[in-house]
Design an enzyme around this catalytic site. Structure first.
Site, PDB file in Angstrom:
ATOM      1  CE  LYS A  96     -25.978  19.126  14.090  1.00  0.00           C
ATOM      2  NZ  LYS A  96     -26.814  19.928  13.203  1.00  0.00           N
ATOM      3  N   GLY A 185     -35.238  21.187  11.971  1.00  0.00           N
ATOM      4  CA  GLY A 185     -36.683  21.189  11.770  1.00  0.00           C
ATOM      5  C   GLY A 185     -37.337  22.545  11.794  1.00  0.00           C
TER       6      GLY A 185
END
Lengths: 257, 65, 340
Positions: A96, A185
């Site tokens: 990632k 988020g």
């Protein structure tokens, strides 16, 4: 099935492993989330206490796919070196890729991100780039060889949900065949559902579970929400209308007045 | 000689990375190494020299999001 | 009762157990690697807060259940005056108000207090804060004075403490031995990990506090505990994978930044000590008493040394005196609940 880099997964929640109240709760939360992909990181280890080994044992015991991140990297060089170290430690070419540009919003530095992605793909990595919802950046990442994109929902840890649903929808339409994972988020399960209803392939989150009062229960809630969102997307939801439309058939209604 | 192990000045008695790691207590553990910001793969640890003042980073698995 | 028990490690776990055993007339001999009480004990750097209601924010419920009794235990062991039962005040800055709401949702045993109550409890903070949570049943003690006093009390009860004795529990067999070495005894315990903590002692005449104060913050929650002579303990970081005994610049910035945010008068304070140590923790962050034949081990007290050492001492003492093999394992309720 979620299909990324030729590997298939029946579950579409990617879960972070940080910030849980205890390692035991981390382990149980991952189990209850049914997640098959867990993100991990690398930190300095001292020869005296070897603290990282205990954590690694817990993750290994879960027998899941690990996705190492390059969290905290601010430059191409840092990110590339970290990715190489992670590949060796975790024995995976998945990474990632996070290249942070600014401390208050932890916004990705997309210029460095594209360059780091290009180098890592050349080095044989399967890159999962943490990016914004910018279409041009997304194009560049695909050109660099990424086969999946991870646009942000909102800044990392903010729990604000999908800040710009319009941009995310546009991204989904623009890249119909690329696996898209909303990363960061997310605050509550309905945010994750919303992303799945839009047709995103998966959702990556951490704080929303780890920071909950009961992370184990929240992990389960996210699993259900993501499942529900996916089912809804596949069932082709109706469009919103401005006016009412009776749901009960009017044919054959008695005239009683 | 003195090197910087994870940012801390540390005395080591060897110049070959593998021997340095053993001396520092990293035997049979899951770690990755970098010298002066460059990755040094496991297979290269035997053949990599470490010099006075070098910055050695030793990283291990850790929680991440 | 003619029984002899050796204890390795004279930190909060070892001394609590020594008191528990000596109370019942058992002969106790202690071996401590430091040259005096606290010198090499993780509990020397503790906050000394007996704050089970606040800790319950993210600790297992059992920490609250057993932690509550610690106040009385310390009063019995050290004398009633030794424990300051003045409660805890929890604040958040205006911009972090959500943190205070979250903390309130996840705890109980507090009342929400406004400016007037804050002004009567901690006048120096009244100008800064309009709202706080007051956990009035909580208490605190000075952990350093407590360790020294407890060592004096147990010695009066006949306990022998040998300093500068770094000893392996096995060396004391076949006599009964209890290993209370904290992270230093990690090799004998599977899954014990270090959670690094850093704390500061500062001194200032600009502010006075009479009880522990917590400042919530999304990144690093802080507590400030008043000590004698206008000293204040500021703590504490919680670093998984923490290593070494260095105090990092990042931690210093965070701790001092938060202390300054709590009240600007800390800007003028003098830093008088920086402390670093490794808290021993098991996978569930709950302490354990384990027994293998004639060796018992109390460990994993994590950030709850003063809060849970009394209960662990009782568990261990019961097992030793009554020769019990079955020892209660503190339950991780959050995990065990039926979630099917």
């Amino acid at each position: 099935m979620l299909d990324v880099y030729g590997e298939k997964f029946s579950n579409r929640l990617l879960l972070g492993s940080a910030q849980y109240p205890s390692p035991a709760i981390l382990s149980e939360s991952i189990k209850q989330s049914q997640s098959q992909i867990v993100t991990v990181s690398l930190r300095r280890e001292s020869g005296g206490d070897l603290a990282g080994q205990a954590f690694w044992q817990i993750i290994q015991d879960l027998k899941l796919k690990v996705l190492p991140n390059t969290a905290g990297c601010y430059t191409v060089k840092e990110a590339v070196t970290t990715a190489h170290m992670a590949r060796e430690v975790f024995n995976t070419d998945w990474v990632k890729l996070e290249v942070i540009g600014e401390e208050d919003t932890l916004q990705p530095n997309v210029f460095e991100l594209v360059e780091a992605a290009r180098i890592l793909v050349e080095d044989g990595f399967k890159v999962f780039p943490y990016t914004t919802d910018d279409l041009i950046v997304a194009e560049k990442l695909l050109q660099a060889g990424c086969e999946v994109l991870m646009p942000w929902g909102a800044p990392i840890g903010s729990g604000r949900g999908l800040n710009n649903p319009y941009a995310l929808k546009t991204m989904r339409s623009h890249f119909p065949d690329t696996p898209l994972i909303v990363d960061a988020g997310i605050g509550v399960p309905s945010h994750a559902s919303q992303a799945m209803e839009m047709g995103f392939d998966a959702v990556l989150l951490n704080t929303a579970v780890a920071g909950a009062g009961d992370p184990v229960a929240m992990a389960k809630a996210f699993n259900l929400a993501i499942e529900a969102g996916l089912l809804a997307f596949e069932a082709d939801p109706i469009d919103a209308r401005d006016m009412a439309e009776p749901s009960t058939p009017m044919m054959g209604k008695a005239f009683l007045s | 000689m003195k090197i910087f192990l994870n940012g801390m000045q540390t005395q080591v008695d060897h110049t070959e990375l593998e021997a340095v790691l053993v001396q520092l207590g990293y035997q049979d553990v899951t770690i990755a190494t970098a010298i002066n910001g460059d990755f040094v793969p496991l297979s290269q640890r035997k053949h990599t020299q470490i010099n006075e003042g070098d910055k050695l980073e030793v990283l291990a698995p850790m929680q991440g999001g | 009762m003619s029984m002899k028990v050796n204890i390795v490690g004279a930190g909060v776990a070892g001394l609590s157990l020594a008191w528990q055993l000596a109370q019942q007339g058992i002969e106790v001999e202690m071996f401590e690697r430091g040259s005096k009480v606290g010198e090499k004990a993780c509990s020397w750097f503790a906050g000394g807060m007996l704050a089970p209601w606040c800790e319950a924010e993210n600790a297992e419920p059992v920490v609250l259940e057993y932690g509550k009794a610690s106040l009385v235990w310390w009063q019995n062991a050290l004398g009633e005056d030794f424990v300051d039962a003045k409660g805890t005040l929890v604040f958040a800055q205006q911009r972090d108000k959500k943190e205070l709401k979250r903390f309130a949702r996840r705890t109980h045993g507090y009342e929400v207090v406004g400016h007037d109550v804050i002004a009567s409890l901690e006048p120096d903070l009244a100008s800064q804060y309009q709202e706080a949570l007051f956990f009035k049943n909580e208490a605190h003690l000075d952990p350093r004075k407590a360790l020294i006093r407890l060592s004096e009390v147990v010695q009066k009860l006949g306990v022998k403490i040998h300093f500068e004795q770094e000893i392996e529990p096995e060396d004391l067999l076949p006599e009964k031995v209890v290993d209370c070495r904290g992270f230093n005894g990690a090799k004998a315990l599977e899954g014990l990990r270090p959670v690094k903590g850093e704390m500061l002692l500062v001194k200032t005449n600009e502010i006075s506090l009479s009880r522990p104060v917590r400042l919530l913050h999304p990144r690093i929650p802080l507590y400030v505990v008043p000590r004698d002579n206008q000293n204040f303990m500021i703590g504490a970081t919680m670093i998984e994978n923490g290593h070494g005994n260095q105090f990092s610049v990042r931690s210093m910035l965070e701790l001092l930044g938060s202390a300054y945010a709590l009240h600007p008068s800390f800007a003028e304070a003098e830093i008088i000590e920086m402390g670093v140590d490794l808290r021993p923790a098991f996978i569930d962050n709950l302490p354990r008493v384990e027994r293998k034949n004639q060796i018992w081990r109390i460990n994993g007290l994590y950030r709850h040394g003063y809060l849970l050492a009394p209960y662990m001492a009782k568990l261990a003492a019961d097992s030793i005196i009554n020769d019990k093999d079955e020892i209660e394992k503190l339950a991780d309720f959050k995990l065990k609940e039926d979630r099917a």
